[in-house]
Design a protein around this motif. Structure first.
Motif, PDB file in Angstrom:
ATOM      1  N   UNK A   1     -11.937   4.411 -36.564  1.00  0.00           N
ATOM      2  CA  UNK A   1     -11.469   4.926 -35.288  1.00  0.00           C
ATOM      3  C   UNK A   1     -10.044   5.453 -35.443  1.00  0.00           C
ATOM      4  N   UNK A   2      -9.684   6.356 -34.571  1.00  0.00           N
ATOM      5  CA  UNK A   2      -8.339   6.900 -34.607  1.00  0.00           C
ATOM      6  C   UNK A   2      -7.317   5.882 -34.131  1.00  0.00           C
ATOM      7  N   UNK A   3      -7.757   4.848 -33.458  1.00  0.00           N
ATOM      8  CA  UNK A   3      -6.856   3.850 -32.889  1.00  0.00           C
ATOM      9  C   UNK A   3      -6.544   2.711 -33.858  1.00  0.00           C
ATOM     10  N   UNK A   4      -6.873   2.850 -35.142  1.00  0.00           N
ATOM     11  CA  UNK A   4      -6.653   1.734 -36.066  1.00  0.00           C
ATOM     12  C   UNK A   4      -5.174   1.371 -36.168  1.00  0.00           C
ATOM     13  N   UNK A   5      -4.294   2.356 -36.058  1.00  0.00           N
ATOM     14  CA  UNK A   5      -2.856   2.051 -36.135  1.00  0.00           C
ATOM     15  C   UNK A   5      -2.420   1.168 -34.975  1.00  0.00           C
ATOM     16  N   UNK A   6      -2.959   1.421 -33.789  1.00  0.00           N
ATOM     17  CA  UNK A   6      -2.647   0.581 -32.633  1.00  0.00           C
ATOM     18  C   UNK A   6      -3.201  -0.826 -32.829  1.00  0.00           C
ATOM     19  N   UNK A   7      -4.381  -0.922 -33.415  1.00  0.00           N
ATOM     20  CA  UNK A   7      -4.967  -2.229 -33.696  1.00  0.00           C
ATOM     21  C   UNK A   7      -4.085  -2.999 -34.675  1.00  0.00           C
ATOM     22  N   UNK A   8      -3.613  -2.307 -35.713  1.00  0.00           N
ATOM     23  CA  UNK A   8      -2.755  -2.952 -36.709  1.00  0.00           C
ATOM     24  C   UNK A   8      -1.438  -3.380 -36.069  1.00  0.00           C
ATOM     25  N   UNK A   9      -0.860  -2.530 -35.228  1.00  0.00           N
ATOM     26  CA  UNK A   9       0.380  -2.898 -34.530  1.00  0.00           C
ATOM     27  C   UNK A   9       0.178  -4.154 -33.682  1.00  0.00           C
ATOM     28  N   UNK A  10      -0.964  -4.225 -32.989  1.00  0.00           N
ATOM     29  CA  UNK A  10      -1.260  -5.407 -32.174  1.00  0.00           C
ATOM     30  C   UNK A  10      -1.403  -6.648 -33.051  1.00  0.00           C
ATOM     31  N   UNK A  11      -2.054  -6.506 -34.209  1.00  0.00           N
ATOM     32  CA  UNK A  11      -2.206  -7.632 -35.137  1.00  0.00           C
ATOM     33  C   UNK A  11      -0.848  -8.106 -35.654  1.00  0.00           C
ATOM     34  N   UNK A  12       0.034  -7.167 -35.963  1.00  0.00           N
ATOM     35  CA  UNK A  12       1.387  -7.523 -36.418  1.00  0.00           C
ATOM     36  C   UNK A  12       2.109  -8.303 -35.327  1.00  0.00           C
ATOM     37  N   UNK A  13       2.011  -7.827 -34.087  1.00  0.00           N
ATOM     38  CA  UNK A  13       2.654  -8.517 -32.970  1.00  0.00           C
ATOM     39  C   UNK A  13       2.116  -9.923 -32.767  1.00  0.00           C
ATOM     40  N   UNK A  14       0.805 -10.065 -32.899  1.00  0.00           N
ATOM     41  CA  UNK A  14       0.203 -11.399 -32.771  1.00  0.00           C
ATOM     42  C   UNK A  14       0.702 -12.340 -33.854  1.00  0.00           C
TER      43      UNK A  14
ATOM     44  N   UNK B   1       3.508 -12.090 -35.580  1.00  0.00           N
ATOM     45  CA  UNK B   1       4.925 -12.366 -35.290  1.00  0.00           C
ATOM     46  C   UNK B   1       5.031 -13.507 -34.298  1.00  0.00           C
ATOM     47  N   UNK B   2       4.275 -13.404 -33.209  1.00  0.00           N
ATOM     48  CA  UNK B   2       4.334 -14.437 -32.185  1.00  0.00           C
ATOM     49  C   UNK B   2       3.905 -15.794 -32.724  1.00  0.00           C
ATOM     50  N   UNK B   3       2.832 -15.820 -33.495  1.00  0.00           N
ATOM     51  CA  UNK B   3       2.371 -17.076 -34.083  1.00  0.00           C
ATOM     52  C   UNK B   3       3.430 -17.702 -34.988  1.00  0.00           C
TER      53      UNK B   3
ATOM     54  N   UNK C   1       2.105 -18.396 -28.467  1.00  0.00           N
ATOM     55  CA  UNK C   1       0.713 -17.973 -28.393  1.00  0.00           C
ATOM     56  C   UNK C   1       0.684 -16.479 -28.107  1.00  0.00           C
ATOM     57  N   UNK C   2      -0.156 -15.735 -28.828  1.00  0.00           N
ATOM     58  CA  UNK C   2      -0.259 -14.301 -28.537  1.00  0.00           C
ATOM     59  C   UNK C   2      -0.777 -14.067 -27.133  1.00  0.00           C
ATOM     60  N   UNK C   3      -0.462 -12.911 -26.567  1.00  0.00           N
ATOM     61  CA  UNK C   3      -0.958 -12.549 -25.238  1.00  0.00           C
ATOM     62  C   UNK C   3      -2.469 -12.650 -25.228  1.00  0.00           C
TER      63      UNK C   3
END
Length: 159
Positions: A133-146, A148-150, A155-157
């Motif tokens: 999908x074209x949104x893989x970069x957004x998925x990766x950014x969300x994973x990085x944020x999760x 980081x929070x952990x 707890x991630x959002x």
């Protein structure tokens, strides 16, 4: 217990940080933690690309990713020996390791849970980029944020 093999492996991840934080990498600073996680993910992506190009065997790439995760395990659990890394009581197996074990549901000793969580992250990153999908970069950014929070004990959002 300091691991001498950790220093060369993680030094590249810590190098760009000192100018941003006046020579000290404080593991309670979300920006520092995110840069470390992002650097790890970038190295995972580079390893995946090398495998796809046929320049590296898959086992060698997996070993390199595991070595980075092992090195970051030592950094985040305060055993790396880097004097530029500011650790806190949270950065211990009985704190951070136990939190990751309980929150992520890892079946690893607390002393190895940062590594296991990072390998888990690398697996999710690989699935995101394989999704096509074209949104893989957004998925990766969300994973990085999760992650980081952990690593900061949050707890991630949505968790």
């Amino acid at each position: 217990m300091e691991n001498p093999d950790v220093k060369p492996i993680v030094a590249a991840l810590l190098e760009p940080l000192p100018p941003l934080v006046k020579g000290r990498n404080d593991l309670s600073d979300p920006g520092v933690v995110e840069l470390l996680v992002r650097g790890y993910v970038d190295q995972c992506l580079a390893a995946f690309q090398e495998v796809l190009r046929g320049n590296v065997e898959q086992d060698a790439a997996i070993d390199a990713i595991n070595a980075q995760a092992t090195a970051l395990n030592a950094v985040f659990l305060g055993t790396s020996g880097f004097d530029t890394v500011v650790v806190h009581p949270w950065n211990a197996a009985d704190q951070l390791g136990q939190f990751l074990q309980d929150t992520v549901g890892l079946d690893f000793p607390a002393e190895d849970c940062v590594r296991a969580a990072l390998i888990h992250l690398a697996t999710h990153v690989m699935h995101a980029i394989q999704g096509g999908t074209e949104a893989w970069e957004q998925q990766v950014d969300a994973l990085v944020g999760e992650m980081r929070d952990l690593l900061l004990g949050r707890l991630p959002d949505g968790a």
